[in-house]
Design a protein around this motif. Structure first.
Motif, PDB file in Angstrom:
ATOM      1  N   ARG A   1       0.828  -1.211   0.000  1.00 59.03           N
ATOM      2  CA  ARG A   1       0.000   0.000   0.000  1.00 59.03           C
ATOM      3  C   ARG A   1       0.863   1.262   0.000  1.00 59.03           C
ATOM      4  NH1 ARG A   1      -5.268  -0.192   1.206  1.00 59.03           N
ATOM      5  NH2 ARG A   1      -5.153   1.674   2.481  1.00 59.03           N
TER       6      ARG A   1
ATOM      7  N   PHE B   1      -1.343   4.421  -1.116  1.00 58.11           N
ATOM      8  CA  PHE B   1      -2.509   4.505  -0.230  1.00 58.11           C
ATOM      9  C   PHE B   1      -2.101   4.814   1.206  1.00 58.11           C
ATOM     10  CE2 PHE B   1      -4.157   1.284  -3.370  1.00 58.11           C
ATOM     11  CZ  PHE B   1      -4.844   2.233  -4.099  1.00 58.11           C
TER      12      PHE B   1
ATOM     13  N   LYS C   1       0.203  11.131  -5.679  1.00 53.80           N
ATOM     14  CA  LYS C   1      -1.018  10.459  -5.246  1.00 53.80           C
ATOM     15  C   LYS C   1      -1.129   9.127  -6.013  1.00 53.80           C
ATOM     16  CE  LYS C   1      -3.094  13.776  -2.736  1.00 53.80           C
ATOM     17  NZ  LYS C   1      -1.784  14.134  -2.190  1.00 53.80           N
ATOM     18  N   PRO C   2      -1.953   8.218  -5.492  1.00 51.33           N
ATOM     19  CA  PRO C   2      -2.074   6.909  -6.174  1.00 51.33           C
ATOM     20  C   PRO C   2      -2.405   7.047  -7.660  1.00 51.33           C
ATOM     21  CG  PRO C   2      -3.275   6.872  -4.104  1.00 51.33           C
ATOM     22  CD  PRO C   2      -2.778   8.266  -4.278  1.00 51.33           C
ATOM     23  N   ASN C   3      -3.226   8.059  -8.015  1.00 49.99           N
ATOM     24  CA  ASN C   3      -3.614   8.191  -9.422  1.00 49.99           C
ATOM     25  C   ASN C   3      -2.506   8.791 -10.274  1.00 49.99           C
ATOM     26  OD1 ASN C   3      -4.042  10.575  -7.979  1.00 49.99           O
ATOM     27  ND2 ASN C   3      -5.578  11.312  -9.415  1.00 49.99           N
TER      28      ASN C   3
ATOM     29  N   VAL D   1       1.627   2.728 -11.367  1.00 47.39           N
ATOM     30  CA  VAL D   1       1.585   1.457 -10.662  1.00 47.39           C
ATOM     31  C   VAL D   1       0.117   1.093 -10.538  1.00 47.39           C
ATOM     32  CG1 VAL D   1       1.908   0.487  -8.362  1.00 47.39           C
ATOM     33  CG2 VAL D   1       3.681   1.921  -9.330  1.00 47.39           C
ATOM     34  N   ASN D   2      -0.232  -0.153 -10.769  1.00 49.11           N
ATOM     35  CA  ASN D   2      -1.626  -0.549 -10.573  1.00 49.11           C
ATOM     36  C   ASN D   2      -1.721  -1.737  -9.626  1.00 49.11           C
ATOM     37  OD1 ASN D   2      -2.112   0.621 -13.754  1.00 49.11           O
ATOM     38  ND2 ASN D   2      -3.501   1.213 -12.125  1.00 49.11           N
ATOM     39  N   THR D   3      -2.892  -1.849  -9.014  1.00 42.94           N
ATOM     40  CA  THR D   3      -3.070  -2.854  -7.976  1.00 42.94           C
ATOM     41  C   THR D   3      -4.187  -3.826  -8.335  1.00 42.94           C
ATOM     42  OG1 THR D   3      -2.468  -1.149  -6.378  1.00 42.94           O
ATOM     43  CG2 THR D   3      -3.454  -3.153  -5.496  1.00 42.94           C
TER      44      THR D   3
ATOM     45  N   GLY E   1      -9.728   2.771 -16.383  1.00 47.60           N
ATOM     46  CA  GLY E   1      -8.469   3.515 -16.349  1.00 47.60           C
ATOM     47  C   GLY E   1      -8.236   4.334 -17.604  1.00 47.60           C
TER      48      GLY E   1
ATOM     49  N   ALA F   1      -6.379  -3.798 -14.407  1.00 47.56           N
ATOM     50  CA  ALA F   1      -5.117  -3.181 -14.002  1.00 47.56           C
ATOM     51  C   ALA F   1      -4.138  -3.134 -15.172  1.00 47.56           C
ATOM     52  CB  ALA F   1      -4.517  -3.959 -12.837  1.00 47.56           C
TER      53      ALA F   1
ATOM     54  N   GLU G   1     -10.371   3.099  -3.469  1.00 48.27           N
ATOM     55  CA  GLU G   1      -8.932   2.985  -3.696  1.00 48.27           C
ATOM     56  C   GLU G   1      -8.657   2.480  -5.109  1.00 48.27           C
ATOM     57  OE1 GLU G   1      -7.290   2.293   0.831  1.00 48.27           O
ATOM     58  OE2 GLU G   1      -7.412   0.581  -0.511  1.00 48.27           O
TER      59      GLU G   1
ATOM     60  N   ALA H   1     -10.449   2.953  -7.735  1.00 47.84           N
ATOM     61  CA  ALA H   1     -10.686   4.037  -8.683  1.00 47.84           C
ATOM     62  C   ALA H   1      -9.488   4.985  -8.717  1.00 47.84           C
ATOM     63  CB  ALA H   1     -11.952   4.799  -8.298  1.00 47.84           C
ATOM     64  N   ARG H   2      -8.992   5.329  -7.534  1.00 47.22           N
ATOM     65  CA  ARG H   2      -7.826   6.219  -7.457  1.00 47.22           C
ATOM     66  C   ARG H   2      -6.624   5.550  -8.125  1.00 47.22           C
ATOM     67  NH1 ARG H   2      -7.397  10.977  -6.561  1.00 47.22           N
ATOM     68  NH2 ARG H   2      -6.122  11.168  -4.701  1.00 47.22           N
ATOM     69  N   ASP H   3      -6.477   4.278  -7.825  1.00 46.35           N
ATOM     70  CA  ASP H   3      -5.355   3.507  -8.372  1.00 46.35           C
ATOM     71  C   ASP H   3      -5.382   3.501  -9.894  1.00 46.35           C
ATOM     72  OD1 ASP H   3      -3.173   1.545  -7.635  1.00 46.35           O
ATOM     73  OD2 ASP H   3      -4.357   0.326  -9.005  1.00 46.35           O
ATOM     74  N   LEU H   4      -6.589   3.482 -10.456  1.00 46.53           N
ATOM     75  CA  LEU H   4      -6.724   3.424 -11.911  1.00 46.53           C
ATOM     76  C   LEU H   4      -6.662   4.807 -12.534  1.00 46.53           C
ATOM     77  CD1 LEU H   4      -9.497   0.716 -11.975  1.00 46.53           C
ATOM     78  CD2 LEU H   4      -7.161   0.439 -12.793  1.00 46.53           C
ATOM     79  N   GLY H   5      -6.322   5.812 -11.743  1.00 44.24           N
ATOM     80  CA  GLY H   5      -6.074   7.132 -12.308  1.00 44.24           C
ATOM     81  C   GLY H   5      -7.194   8.138 -12.130  1.00 44.24           C
ATOM     82  N   ALA H   6      -8.254   7.767 -11.405  1.00 41.73           N
ATOM     83  CA  ALA H   6      -9.371   8.700 -11.252  1.00 41.73           C
ATOM     84  C   ALA H   6      -9.012   9.789 -10.246  1.00 41.73           C
ATOM     85  CB  ALA H   6     -10.612   7.961 -10.783  1.00 41.73           C
ATOM     86  N   THR H   7      -9.445  11.024 -10.528  1.00 41.72           N
ATOM     87  CA  THR H   7      -9.271  12.103  -9.568  1.00 41.72           C
ATOM     88  C   THR H   7     -10.333  11.928  -8.486  1.00 41.72           C
ATOM     89  OG1 THR H   7     -10.796  13.452 -10.823  1.00 41.72           O
ATOM     90  CG2 THR H   7      -8.460  13.724 -11.318  1.00 41.72           C
TER      91      THR H   7
END
Ligand SMILES: Nc1ncnc2c1ncn2[C@@H]1O[C@H](COP(=O)(O)OP(=O)(O)OP(=O)(O)O)[C@@H](O)[C@H]1O
Ligand SMILES: [Mg+2]
Lengths: 379, 284
Positions: free
Chosen positions: A53, A58, A77-79, A83-85, A105, A153, B185, B187-193
């Motif tokens: 994480r 995160f 930030k994660p976005n 890197v994808n999870t 995505g 992902a 998480e 959604a954020r991980d996939l690039g969403a604001t």
């Protein structure tokens, strides 16, 4: 296996993570190479998910830095991380069908519609879900959902894919099949995988390298064979596969050999780097531990055959030492078994017993390892 | 025979009293109201036993229609305002740490234990010309003449929103809390604001809560009469006041009954919609 001169994709430098006063990751140093399948392995609660994480963004690191392709990602930030999870519970969006889930995505990146359609098609084909575009997650099996999660992902072509026990919820058979598919996919795409599991068999079969963690500390990192055959700490020896561990005292040091005394006897074995009067651990795998009715040269460890168990492909023999410690020995079915209750001599062949320093020395060993990794990663 | 009764006895004992209660206090009064709505009023403010559809015909008089549309409009405004104000509240509660969450929900529930007429009266003392707010503003020199805040349509809307906000917040809170954090998480991980995560994940997934909250606000708002009296001074008529007046001052019981029946029908339709959405949600 990835070679030493490969590019470092992710670098963790002295990473600490605290929740309140509870330190769950302790000065973690880890270099993950481009295109590598690296597994974080360790018992429940050792900090695997937390580490993942932090890489995904995160969780913030309490101390230390994380670099992605040499760039510090502290403020990203994660976005914003490449890197994808793949989440353990899949985390598919329940109100979107398979197609929309996978496309998510790309839609966020404002990729053009026809391009999205083409790439979604590609992904569906890759994970063998063609024809399921319009299904909702609730209408799919666990294995199918898992594939959607992976496709969702991978469609972003991340530099690194993080997988947190992605197969944890699947039954054994499907698990084996998915292990194979995942490994295959990773090889084909050449994407760096960081894979979390607490299933050691999974780790051993899939990984290029395994990082064994315990209570927030990196115990050892190395290729599966290395981890299995040359565990660096007692914990690793104990955690990976079955092993017999003896505590022993170094009586004397001769050129290249040491004489040790155990609670249940004495032995003289080949070893370097140990000094007189220190305590050591000796780890011997059940398949490497041998018994004989006759006396054995260099060994004087005696015990009694307590039990024979046939477990499919091998025989398992339990031997009780004079101090009460029980040892596990496995032998091939064609090896004749010694009768129950008989007195036996224990021994192992040269190089099959792993000697480890006890606690204080382990720390010294760890520092040495860290230095080695650093040296390797810097080229 | 006796055996059969023995088997049924526990059921009868269990639901018997409730059943009796419902018949006595819901079904009989309802039939009474339906019955009255088809009778005619007499000159002394009572009811004559002559069957007629007069009161239903009266409903279509333009002044009543105007009151109906006015009420629906006020309820709609109330509902929308409650949603806009309630959503952030509900979100904050849902995302608060577990130990604080309890207290926050309690705070939302607290006003339920105080009679709402008393609470509205509190607003009355705050807003009136001689009230707390005007005194304060004059003392601070911000205004020189007291503001006309009470007895306006705005005051009625304020009172309605204030009174009904908990009814909106609670279902919203429940549905926001149900969203799995890993979805956000992901959604954020996939690039969403953050904004896009809200629009594409949180909002659609809380639609059932938004719908439930709307209906649970809209239905009671239609029948409230004391707020428009205490905050609006009865300047504008709403369905609630109209019904109350037909029974108490105009003494046209059949018309009051007919109005009530219409209100009940609207409510039933909305309830039906509500349960439909509820069962759809359970299926997902
Ligand atoms: N948000 C949090 N707040 C406080 N403590 C936490 C939090 N998340 C994790 N921990 C603690 O951090 C430690 C490591 O947790 P982590 O989830 O990383 O373990 P893990 O190795 O992934 O275990 P598992 O195999 O069970 O998933 C645990 O002791 C856990 O209780
Ligand atoms: Mg975990």
């Amino acid at each position: 296996m990835a070679k030493m001169q490969d590019k470092v994709m992710i670098r963790l430098r002295d990473v600490d993570k605290c929740y309140g006063t509870n330190k769950v990751v302790k000065s973690l140093n880890l270099d993950i190479r481009e295109g590598e399948f690296l597994t974080l392995l360790g018992p429940s609660g050792c900090g695997k998910t937390t580490t993942l994480r932090m890489i995904a963004g995160f969780e913030e690191v309490t101390e230390g830095q994380i670099f992605l392709e040499g760039e510090n990602v502290e403020d990203k930030k994660p976005n914003q991380r490449d890197v994808n999870t793949v989440f353990q519970n899949y985390a598919l969006f329940p109100h979107m069908n398979v197609e929309d889930n996978i496309a998510f995505g790309l839609v966020e990146k404002k990729v053009k519609k026809p391009e999205i359609k083409r790439r979604v098609g590609e992904m569906l084909k890759m994970v063998q879900l063609e024809g399921m575009e319009k299904r909702l997650p609730a209408q799919m099996s666990g294995g199918q959902k898992q594939r959607v999660a992976i496709a969702r992902a991978l469609i972003n072509r991340p530099k690194v894919l993080l997988l947190d026990e992605p197969l944890g919820a699947l039954d054994l058979k499907l698990r084996k099949q998915m292990q194979f598919e995942l490994k295959h996919l990773q090889k084909k795409l050449g994407i760096t995988f960081i894979y979390v599991t607490h299933d050691q068999e999974e780790a051993l079969t899939m990984s290029d390298r395994i990082a064994v963690m315990n209570q927030g500390i990196l115990e050892q990192i190395g290729a599966p064979e290395e981890i299995y055959n040359r565990p660096a700490t007692k914990f690793v020896a104990d955690f990976i596969g079955e092993t017999n561990i003896f505590e022993a005292y170094v009586e004397e040091v001769m050129d290249g050999r040491i004489g040790i005394s155990l609670e249940a006897g004495t032995a003289a074995v080949k070893a370097a780097g140990f000094h007189k009067e220190e305590m050591v651990y000796i780890c011997v795998r059940p398949e490497n531990l041998k018994i004989s009715a006759e006396p054995v040269i260099d060994f004087n460890i005696r015990g009694k055959v307590k039990e024979h168990v046939f477990i499919g492909s091998v025989n398992k023999t339990i031997v009780e030492l004079v101090n009460g410690q029980e040892l596990k020995i496995t032998t091939q079915p064609d090896v004749e078994l010694l009768s129950m209750g008989s007195e036996v001599n224990l021994f192992w062949n040269e190089g099959k017993g792993i000697l480890l320093h006890t606690k204080e020395e382990q720390i010294y060993n760890l520092i040495e390892n860290t230095v080695k990794i650093e040296g390797g990663g810097d080229d | 025979m006796i055996k059969k009764l023995g088997k049924k006895l526990p059921t009868i004992v269990m639901i018997g009293p409730t059943f009796f209660w419902l018949i006595l206090f819901v079904l009989i009064p309802l039939c009474y109201v339906i019955g009255i709505s088809f009778l005619t009023k007499n000159a002394y403010g009572g009811v004559d036993g002559i069957l007629s559809l007069q009161s239903y015909k009266d409903l279509f008089q333009s002044e009543y229609l105007k009151i109906f549309t006015g009420s629906l409009w006020l309820s709609l405004q109330t509902t929308i305002l409650c949603l806009i104000i309630g959503y952030p509240f509900a979100y904050l509660i849902a995302k608060a740490p577990a130990n604080r969450k309890k207290y926050m929900v309690l705070m939302i529930m607290l006003p339920f234990w105080i009679n709402s007429i008393i609470r509205i009266y509190g607003w009355n003392t705050l807003l009136r010309t001689e009230g707390v707010i005007n005194h304060l503003l004059i003392a601070l020199g911000i205004i020189s003449k007291p503001l006309e805040m009470l007895y306006t349509d705005g005051a009625v809307l304020l009172g309605m929103v204030y009174d009904l906000l908990p009814f909106t917040i609670l279902p919203l809170y429940t549905s926001i809390e149900k969203i799995d954090t890993s979805l956000l998480e992901a959604a954020r991980d996939l690039g969403a604001t953050k904004r896009s995560t809200f629009m594409k994940i949180i909002l659609p997934l809380t639609m059932p809560g938004i719908f439930a909250g709307s209906i649970q606000t809209f239905i009671p708002s239609l029948g409230l009469f004391y707020i428009s009296e205490m905050m609006g001074g009865g300047k504008t008529m709403y369905i609630g006041n109209l019904i109350k007046n037909q029974f108490l001052s105009a003494r046209n019981w059949p018309l009051g009954a007919a109005l009530s029946i219409i209100l009940i029908i609207i409510t039933l339709i909305l309830m039906k919609l509500y349960t439909r959405v509820g069962s759809l949600e359970d299926m997902a």
